[in-house]
Scaffold this motif. Structure first.
Motif, PDB file in Angstrom:
ATOM      1  N   ARG A 138      -2.489 -12.574   6.865  1.00  6.37           N
ATOM      2  CA  ARG A 138      -1.419 -12.638   7.662  1.00  6.37           C
ATOM      3  C   ARG A 138      -0.066 -12.851   6.977  1.00  6.37           C
ATOM      4  N   ASN A 139      -0.198 -13.665   6.032  1.00  6.58           N
ATOM      5  CA  ASN A 139       1.020 -13.891   5.233  1.00  6.58           C
ATOM      6  C   ASN A 139       1.223 -12.959   4.053  1.00  6.58           C
ATOM      7  N   THR A 140       2.109 -11.953   4.112  1.00  5.32           N
ATOM      8  CA  THR A 140       1.965 -10.739   3.053  1.00  5.32           C
ATOM      9  C   THR A 140       2.506 -11.206   1.630  1.00  5.32           C
ATOM     10  N   ALA A 141       2.938 -12.454   1.668  1.00  4.63           N
ATOM     11  CA  ALA A 141       3.083 -13.065   0.230  1.00  4.63           C
ATOM     12  C   ALA A 141       1.912 -13.630  -0.417  1.00  4.63           C
ATOM     13  N   ARG A 142       0.566 -13.798   0.076  1.00  2.98           N
ATOM     14  CA  ARG A 142      -0.300 -14.095  -0.548  1.00  2.98           C
ATOM     15  C   ARG A 142      -0.847 -13.222  -1.328  1.00  2.98           C
ATOM     16  N   ARG A 143      -1.079 -13.270  -2.536  1.00  5.88           N
ATOM     17  CA  ARG A 143      -1.751 -12.495  -3.483  1.00  5.88           C
ATOM     18  C   ARG A 143      -2.895 -13.000  -4.598  1.00  5.88           C
ATOM     19  N   GLY A 144      -3.393 -12.013  -5.174  1.00  5.04           N
ATOM     20  CA  GLY A 144      -4.112 -12.455  -6.531  1.00  5.04           C
ATOM     21  C   GLY A 144      -5.674 -12.327  -6.100  1.00  5.04           C
ATOM     22  N   PRO A 145      -6.676 -12.437  -7.117  1.00  9.67           N
ATOM     23  CA  PRO A 145      -7.842 -12.390  -7.075  1.00  9.67           C
ATOM     24  C   PRO A 145      -8.642 -13.827  -6.510  1.00  9.67           C
TER      25      PRO A 145
END
Length: 235
Positions: A138-145
Motif C-alpha cells: 500500500r505504501n508506494t515508497a516501499r521498494r527493493g528486492p
C-alpha cells in the motif's frame, strides 16, 4: 512430459529438457573440463515462474505479475544455459500449472498449482529451486528486492547470495536481510534448497520501471544468475 510444450523455441533457442546430456555452453570446453564435468554432474536448477493463466498474481493497472515473472524467468533460463547450467522452466507460457496437476486431487486450483510445482521439483530432482515473484505494498515508497528462504542452511545461503546481488542492482546495499518464509507452501514442502525471490515492488514507480523494461528484466536475470553461480562455488 510434465512441462507443457517443452520443445517450444524461445528467441531461437530450444527450451528442451534433456537431463541425460551435458548442458549447452557458450564457451568451448577443454578435455580437462569435460572430464571434471563427468565426475561432478552439472546441477539441475528449477526456475519456478510464479502464477500464470487465470492467476495473474499482483498487479498495477494492466501490468500483471505473472507476465513479469515469465519474462524474467525466460531470460534467467537463457543466461544459465549460456553458462553451462542445466536449467528448467516449469512454465514457458501464460497458463496455470494447476491445469496439469498430477500430484494432488483437490478442488482448490491454488493447491493443485502448488502441488504441481512441488512435485516437479522432486521428480527432476532439482538441486535448487528459485521461485520468481513480484511484491506489492500500500505504501508506494516501499521498494527493493526481498528473498525468502526455508529453515535450512543451504536455502539461507542461497537467499543471502541473491539478496546481496539484487540489492547491488537496485543500489540498495544492506537495506534488508533475507527472511524466513514460514507461511509459504513451497518453502515448507520442497525438499531441495528453495527460495522465493520477490524481485521488486510493482507498486513503486522506480521498481516498476526495472520490472517492466526489457533492459531491467535482463539485469534482474543476470544478477540472479550471478548469485546462483556464487552459491555453487561455496556449497
Amino acid at each position: 512430459m510434465l512441462i507443457r510444450k517443452i520443445g517450444l523455441l524461445f528467441t531461437g533457442f530450444a527450451l528442451a529438457v534433456n537431463l541425460g546430456s551435458p548442458a549447452c555452453s557458450a564457451d568451448p570446453l577443454t578435455e580437462k573440463t569435460k572430464d571434471l564435468r563427468h565426475a561432478f554432474p552439472v546441477p539441475v536448477i528449477l526456475i519456478d515462474v510464479g502464477h500464470g493463466g487465470i492467476d495473474g498474481g499482483t498487479a498495477y493497472g494492466n501490468t500483471l505479475e505473472k507476465d513479469i515473472n515469465l519474462e524474467v524467468g525466460r531470460r534467467l533460463y537463457m543466461v544459465l544455459r549460456s553458462h553451462g547450467y542445466r536449467a528448467i522452466l516449469n512454465r514457458t507460457g501464460d497458463y496455470a500449472l494447476s491445469d496439469e496437476n498430477r500430484w494432488l486431487n483437490s478442488r482448490s486450483r491454488h493447491m493443485r498449482d502448488l502441488a504441481q510445482r512441488r512435485g516437479l521439483s522432486e521428480q527432476l530432482p532439482a538441486a535448487i529451486v528459485v521461485s520468481l515473484h513480484v511484491n506489492w505494498a500500500r505504501n508506494t515508497a516501499r521498494r527493493g528486492p526481498l528473498v525468502l528462504h526455508q529453515e535450512d542452511g543451504r536455502s539461507a545461503m542461497l537467499a543471502g547470495c541473491l539478496q546481496h546481488a539484487l540489492e547491488d542492482l537496485f543500489d540498495m546495499p544492506g537495506s534488508r536481510l533475507p527472511e524466513l518464509g514460514k507461511p509459504f507452501y513451497l518453502l515448507n514442502h520442497i525438499k531441495a534448497p528453495a527460495v522465493i525471490v520477490e524481485t521488486g515492488f510493482i507498486s513503486n514507480a522506480e521498481d516498476r520501471a526495472m520490472l517492466t523494461s526489457k533492459r531491467g528484466q535482463q539485469k534482474l536475470a543476470e544478477s540472479i544468475y550471478a548469485a546462483i553461480a556464487e552459491y555453487f562455488t561455496v556449497m
